[in-house]
Design a protein around this motif. Structure first.
Motif, PDB file in Angstrom:
ATOM      1  N   VAL A 167       0.835  -1.200   0.000  1.00 31.27           N
ATOM      2  CA  VAL A 167       0.000   0.000   0.000  1.00 31.27           C
ATOM      3  C   VAL A 167       0.877   1.260   0.000  1.00 31.27           C
ATOM      4  CG1 VAL A 167      -1.724   1.326   1.285  1.00 31.27           C
ATOM      5  CG2 VAL A 167      -1.955  -1.161   1.088  1.00 31.27           C
ATOM      6  N   LEU A 168       1.962   1.251   0.778  1.00 33.21           N
ATOM      7  CA  LEU A 168       2.872   2.393   0.795  1.00 33.21           C
ATOM      8  C   LEU A 168       3.515   2.592  -0.574  1.00 33.21           C
ATOM      9  CD1 LEU A 168       4.696   2.086   4.248  1.00 33.21           C
ATOM     10  CD2 LEU A 168       2.465   3.073   3.704  1.00 33.21           C
ATOM     11  N   LEU A 169       3.790   1.501  -1.267  1.00 26.51           N
ATOM     12  CA  LEU A 169       4.315   1.573  -2.630  1.00 26.51           C
ATOM     13  C   LEU A 169       3.317   2.272  -3.550  1.00 26.51           C
ATOM     14  CD1 LEU A 169       6.683   0.482  -4.522  1.00 26.51           C
ATOM     15  CD2 LEU A 169       5.127  -1.419  -5.023  1.00 26.51           C
ATOM     16  N   GLU A 170       2.059   1.882  -3.437  1.00 29.75           N
ATOM     17  CA  GLU A 170       1.004   2.506  -4.242  1.00 29.75           C
ATOM     18  C   GLU A 170       0.866   3.995  -3.941  1.00 29.75           C
ATOM     19  OE1 GLU A 170      -2.501  -0.666  -5.074  1.00 29.75           O
ATOM     20  OE2 GLU A 170      -2.276  -0.079  -2.986  1.00 29.75           O
ATOM     21  N   ILE A 171       0.922   4.347  -2.667  1.00 28.43           N
ATOM     22  CA  ILE A 171       0.720   5.739  -2.263  1.00 28.43           C
ATOM     23  C   ILE A 171       1.794   6.641  -2.866  1.00 28.43           C
ATOM     24  CG2 ILE A 171       0.838   7.306  -0.283  1.00 28.43           C
ATOM     25  CD1 ILE A 171      -0.652   5.151   1.335  1.00 28.43           C
ATOM     26  N   ALA A 172       3.053   6.199  -2.826  1.00 22.89           N
ATOM     27  CA  ALA A 172       4.141   7.008  -3.370  1.00 22.89           C
ATOM     28  C   ALA A 172       3.981   7.200  -4.877  1.00 22.89           C
ATOM     29  CB  ALA A 172       5.486   6.373  -3.052  1.00 22.89           C
ATOM     30  N   HIS A 173       3.637   6.127  -5.578  1.00 24.15           N
ATOM     31  CA  HIS A 173       3.462   6.205  -7.035  1.00 24.15           C
ATOM     32  C   HIS A 173       2.099   6.789  -7.417  1.00 24.15           C
ATOM     33  CE1 HIS A 173       6.968   3.926  -8.643  1.00 24.15           C
ATOM     34  NE2 HIS A 173       6.933   3.308  -7.460  1.00 24.15           N
ATOM     35  N   TRP A 174       1.163   6.734  -6.499  1.00 29.26           N
ATOM     36  CA  TRP A 174      -0.237   7.061  -6.727  1.00 29.26           C
ATOM     37  C   TRP A 174      -0.788   6.275  -7.920  1.00 29.26           C
ATOM     38  CZ3 TRP A 174      -2.840   8.546  -2.879  1.00 29.26           C
ATOM     39  CH2 TRP A 174      -4.164   8.948  -3.036  1.00 29.26           C
ATOM     40  N   GLU A 175      -0.640   4.973  -7.812  1.00 30.34           N
ATOM     41  CA  GLU A 175      -1.086   4.051  -8.859  1.00 30.34           C
ATOM     42  C   GLU A 175      -1.429   2.732  -8.216  1.00 30.34           C
ATOM     43  OE1 GLU A 175      -2.613   3.311 -11.633  1.00 30.34           O
ATOM     44  OE2 GLU A 175      -1.074   4.257 -12.910  1.00 30.34           O
ATOM     45  N   ARG A 176      -2.466   2.085  -8.706  1.00 28.65           N
ATOM     46  CA  ARG A 176      -2.869   0.781  -8.181  1.00 28.65           C
ATOM     47  C   ARG A 176      -1.790  -0.255  -8.460  1.00 28.65           C
ATOM     48  NH1 ARG A 176      -8.087   0.709  -6.673  1.00 28.65           N
ATOM     49  NH2 ARG A 176      -9.424   2.380  -7.445  1.00 28.65           N
ATOM     50  N   LEU A 177      -1.685  -1.218  -7.562  1.00 32.17           N
ATOM     51  CA  LEU A 177      -0.626  -2.209  -7.641  1.00 32.17           C
ATOM     52  C   LEU A 177      -0.657  -2.992  -8.948  1.00 32.17           C
ATOM     53  CD1 LEU A 177       1.728  -3.622  -6.192  1.00 32.17           C
ATOM     54  CD2 LEU A 177       0.054  -5.192  -5.188  1.00 32.17           C
ATOM     55  N   ASP A 178      -1.844  -3.423  -9.374  1.00 34.33           N
ATOM     56  CA  ASP A 178      -1.894  -4.242 -10.582  1.00 34.33           C
ATOM     57  C   ASP A 178      -1.411  -3.465 -11.803  1.00 34.33           C
ATOM     58  OD1 ASP A 178      -4.111  -2.599 -10.582  1.00 34.33           O
ATOM     59  OD2 ASP A 178      -5.593  -4.199 -10.782  1.00 34.33           O
ATOM     60  N   ARG A 179      -1.756  -2.195 -11.890  1.00 34.89           N
ATOM     61  CA  ARG A 179      -1.310  -1.380 -13.020  1.00 34.89           C
ATOM     62  C   ARG A 179       0.153  -0.970 -12.872  1.00 34.89           C
ATOM     63  NH1 ARG A 179      -5.198  -0.405 -16.426  1.00 34.89           N
ATOM     64  NH2 ARG A 179      -7.361  -0.642 -15.771  1.00 34.89           N
ATOM     65  N   LEU A 180       0.575  -0.726 -11.653  1.00 34.25           N
ATOM     66  CA  LEU A 180       1.961  -0.370 -11.393  1.00 34.25           C
ATOM     67  C   LEU A 180       2.897  -1.504 -11.800  1.00 34.25           C
ATOM     68  CD1 LEU A 180       3.781   1.808 -10.090  1.00 34.25           C
ATOM     69  CD2 LEU A 180       3.405   0.685  -7.898  1.00 34.25           C
ATOM     70  N   MET A 181       2.452  -2.744 -11.554  1.00 32.55           N
ATOM     71  CA  MET A 181       3.250  -3.921 -11.877  1.00 32.55           C
ATOM     72  C   MET A 181       3.013  -4.420 -13.296  1.00 32.55           C
ATOM     73  SD  MET A 181       4.982  -4.755  -9.085  1.00 32.55           S
ATOM     74  CE  MET A 181       5.422  -6.463  -9.415  1.00 32.55           C
TER      75      MET A 181
END
Length: 290
Positions: A167-181
């Motif tokens: 969740v902290l990873l998502e917050i910094a990028h401001w992107e959902r995990l599935d799309r970020l990955m």
């Protein structure tokens, strides 16, 4: 000794009922989830909270996890849809009011997230009521327990902290995990929201290994994108990156100095875990300066 977790009653729930009766069209406070903010109008493009606000958001969530574990409770369901914010006033859908004016989305403080979704939460070492696993939420769980119902044998504080790290990873990028990955494929009714992407169990279990560089063939590499974990250094700085990396390692010297097989409900082991999490995550996030 039994412990009770108390939550203050939101102010709007304690307002006199007469106030609502005398002004039934008054904006009603409501909650929005993490990636529903800010709520853009049809004319404006959504702008995420500033980086300093996102760092404060991450710190507040880490402190919440620290407080929860301090009383030996597990959450067991930390993921972005369970991070919510109280919106005071406005209208959840941006409806037109009685004067023909479009209502604003109301006021909220991105620095004050609330952690919801406590249906699986129990004191550490106790049984959890069986319930089907939500596939979207399952993506955020420790790889070894995905697709399993939360039970005493497969629930640890470190599993909570792994989920928090994502969740902290998502917050910094401001992107959902599935799309970020760059995971999965669009489902038939995909709309860019949670559940719009169809992620296989094989992919879901590889997320940790791909982020920590333990496994090859990451989808973000195939898409020509850098590792989202390493990219944190350029987005939020080394301290934030190290805090998230600790959460993803979770165990051993690179994690929180306890092993996955340890009885984390044991007071001495729990103390080591709490002190390590405080030092390497909570204090690190508190010291981030933007």
């Amino acid at each position: 000794m039994d412990r009770t977790v108390l939550y203050p009653l939101p102010e709007f729930l304690s307002r006199p009922r007469a106030l609502l009766l005398t002004n039934p069209t008054a904006p009603t406070p409501h909650f929005i989830t993490l990636f529903a903010i800010p709520s853009p109008s049809e004319e404006e493009q959504a702008i995420p909270p500033g980086l300093s606000e996102r760092v404060d958001m991450a710190r507040a969530l880490a402190e919440t996890a620290l407080d929860l574990h301090a009383v030996n409770w597990l959450h067991k369901g930390i993921f972005s849809e369970n991070v919510i914010f109280l919106v005071d006033g406005g209208n959840e859908n941006g409806d037109v009011n009685m004067d023909g004016e479009r209502e604003e989305g109301g006021k909220f403080d991105p620095r004050k997230p609330l952690l919801s979704g406590f249906e699986f939460s129990r004191p550490d070492g106790t049984q959890t009521t069986a319930r089907d696993v939500d596939v979207v939420w399952d993506l955020y769980r420790w790889p070894g327990i995905q697709r399993q119902r939360p039970m005493k044998r497969n629930s640890n504080k470190t599993y909570d902290l792994y989920s928090l790290g994502l969740v902290l990873l998502e917050i910094a990028h401001w992107e959902r995990l599935d799309r970020l990955m760059h995971l999965g494929t669009e489902s038939e009714n995909g709309n860019g929201k949670a559940g719009g992407l169809k992620v296989s169990l094989a992919e879901s279990k590889m997320v940790r290994g791909w982020l920590l560089g333990l496994e090859d063939g990451a989808p973000f590499e195939k898409a020509g994108r850098p590792n989202p974990l390493k990219e944190l250094r350029n987005i939020a700085g080394d301290r934030y990156w190290k805090a998230v990396e600790r959460c993803l390692w979770a165990h051993g010297e690179k994690g929180f100095e306890v092993e996955e097989s340890d009885d984390q409900s044991n007071s001495s082991i729990g103390l080591v875990l709490q002190e390590s999490f405080t030092e390497h995550v909570v204090e690190e996030l508190r010291s981030v300066k933007i």
